[in-house]
Design a protein around this motif. Structure first.
Motif, mmCIF file in Angstrom:
data_model
loop_
_atom_site.group_PDB
_atom_site.id
_atom_site.type_symbol
_atom_site.label_atom_id
_atom_site.label_comp_id
_atom_site.label_asym_id
_atom_site.label_seq_id
_atom_site.Cartn_x
_atom_site.Cartn_y
_atom_site.Cartn_z
ATOM 1 N N LYS A 11 0.857 -1.184 0.000
ATOM 2 C CA LYS A 11 0.000 0.000 0.000
ATOM 3 C C LYS A 11 0.894 1.235 0.000
ATOM 4 O O LYS A 11 1.696 1.416 0.928
ATOM 5 N N ILE A 48 -4.846 -9.584 4.759
ATOM 6 C CA ILE A 48 -5.257 -8.979 3.499
ATOM 7 C C ILE A 48 -5.401 -7.485 3.743
ATOM 8 O O ILE A 48 -5.499 -7.032 4.890
ATOM 9 N N LEU A 49 -5.435 -6.725 2.657
ATOM 10 C CA LEU A 49 -5.596 -5.281 2.731
ATOM 11 C C LEU A 49 -6.975 -4.912 2.200
ATOM 12 O O LEU A 49 -7.365 -5.353 1.117
ATOM 13 N N ALA A 50 -7.727 -4.122 2.977
ATOM 14 C CA ALA A 50 -9.058 -3.685 2.551
ATOM 15 C C ALA A 50 -9.365 -2.327 3.166
ATOM 16 O O ALA A 50 -9.243 -2.151 4.383
ATOM 17 N N GLU A 51 -9.743 -1.364 2.317
ATOM 18 C CA GLU A 51 -10.155 -0.042 2.788
ATOM 19 C C GLU A 51 -9.144 0.586 3.738
ATOM 20 O O GLU A 51 -9.502 1.170 4.763
ATOM 21 N N HIS A 53 -6.964 -0.855 5.688
ATOM 22 C CA HIS A 53 -6.735 -1.627 6.910
ATOM 23 C C HIS A 53 -6.224 -3.018 6.582
ATOM 24 O O HIS A 53 -6.522 -3.570 5.518
ATOM 25 N N ILE A 55 -6.604 -6.769 7.554
ATOM 26 C CA ILE A 55 -7.469 -7.742 8.213
ATOM 27 C C ILE A 55 -6.603 -8.971 8.423
ATOM 28 O O ILE A 55 -6.098 -9.561 7.465
ATOM 29 N N LEU A 94 -12.349 -11.833 1.345
ATOM 30 C CA LEU A 94 -13.360 -10.786 1.432
ATOM 31 C C LEU A 94 -14.085 -10.727 0.096
ATOM 32 O O LEU A 94 -13.452 -10.536 -0.944
ATOM 33 N N ALA A 95 -15.407 -10.922 0.133
ATOM 34 C CA ALA A 95 -16.199 -10.913 -1.100
ATOM 35 C C ALA A 95 -17.614 -10.456 -0.803
ATOM 36 O O ALA A 95 -18.246 -10.941 0.147
ATOM 37 N N LEU A 99 -16.666 -11.410 5.084
ATOM 38 C CA LEU A 99 -15.315 -11.843 5.391
ATOM 39 C C LEU A 99 -15.372 -13.313 5.786
ATOM 40 O O LEU A 99 -16.126 -13.689 6.689
ATOM 41 N N THR A 113 -20.268 -5.285 5.827
ATOM 42 C CA THR A 113 -20.865 -4.053 5.296
ATOM 43 C C THR A 113 -22.349 -4.092 5.533
ATOM 44 O O THR A 113 -22.953 -5.148 5.720
#
Length: 114
Positions: A11, A48-51, A53, A55, A94-95, A99, A113
């Protein structure tokens, strides 16, 4: 960085991952080729990387959320005991706002979400 369970994530020219040699979560600056921070607050695991952050699923079954920032280690929260045992090595997935985490016997799904 000596990865064990998985590779690092990237990132903004910083990589984040677990260094197996010292069992630390690290942030490394790719431009300067130097460590920004290292933390041993979590057992090693997969991330993993999401938004913005990380996880993280640790090998002992704890789910953690860490802000992906080079300034400092910022743990946002943990959820211990999501999975049991000491062999939780699968990469979180993540899908569609869900999660998924698993160990050798179980799969757990979280709606993340609205």
């Amino acid at each position: 960085m000596r990865n064990h369970h998985m590779t690092c994530v990237l990132k903004d020219n910083f990589i984040y991952g677990f260094d197996d040699g010292r069992s630390e979560l690290k942030c490394i600056d790719l431009r300067a080729a130097g460590e920004k921070w290292a933390a041993n607050k979590l057992a090693k695991g997969c991330l993993i990387l999401a938004e913005g952050h990380l996880i993280i699923l640790t090998q002992d079954g704890t789910l953690a959320l860490v802000e992906a920032t080079p300034e400092e280690f910022r743990l946002k929260g943990t959820l211990p005991g999501v999975l049991s045992g000491s062999d939780c090595w699968a990469l979180p997935a993540l899908a569609s706002g869900r999660l998924y985490v698993r160990d050798q016997a179980n799969v757990v799904c979280f709606q993340v979400t609205q």
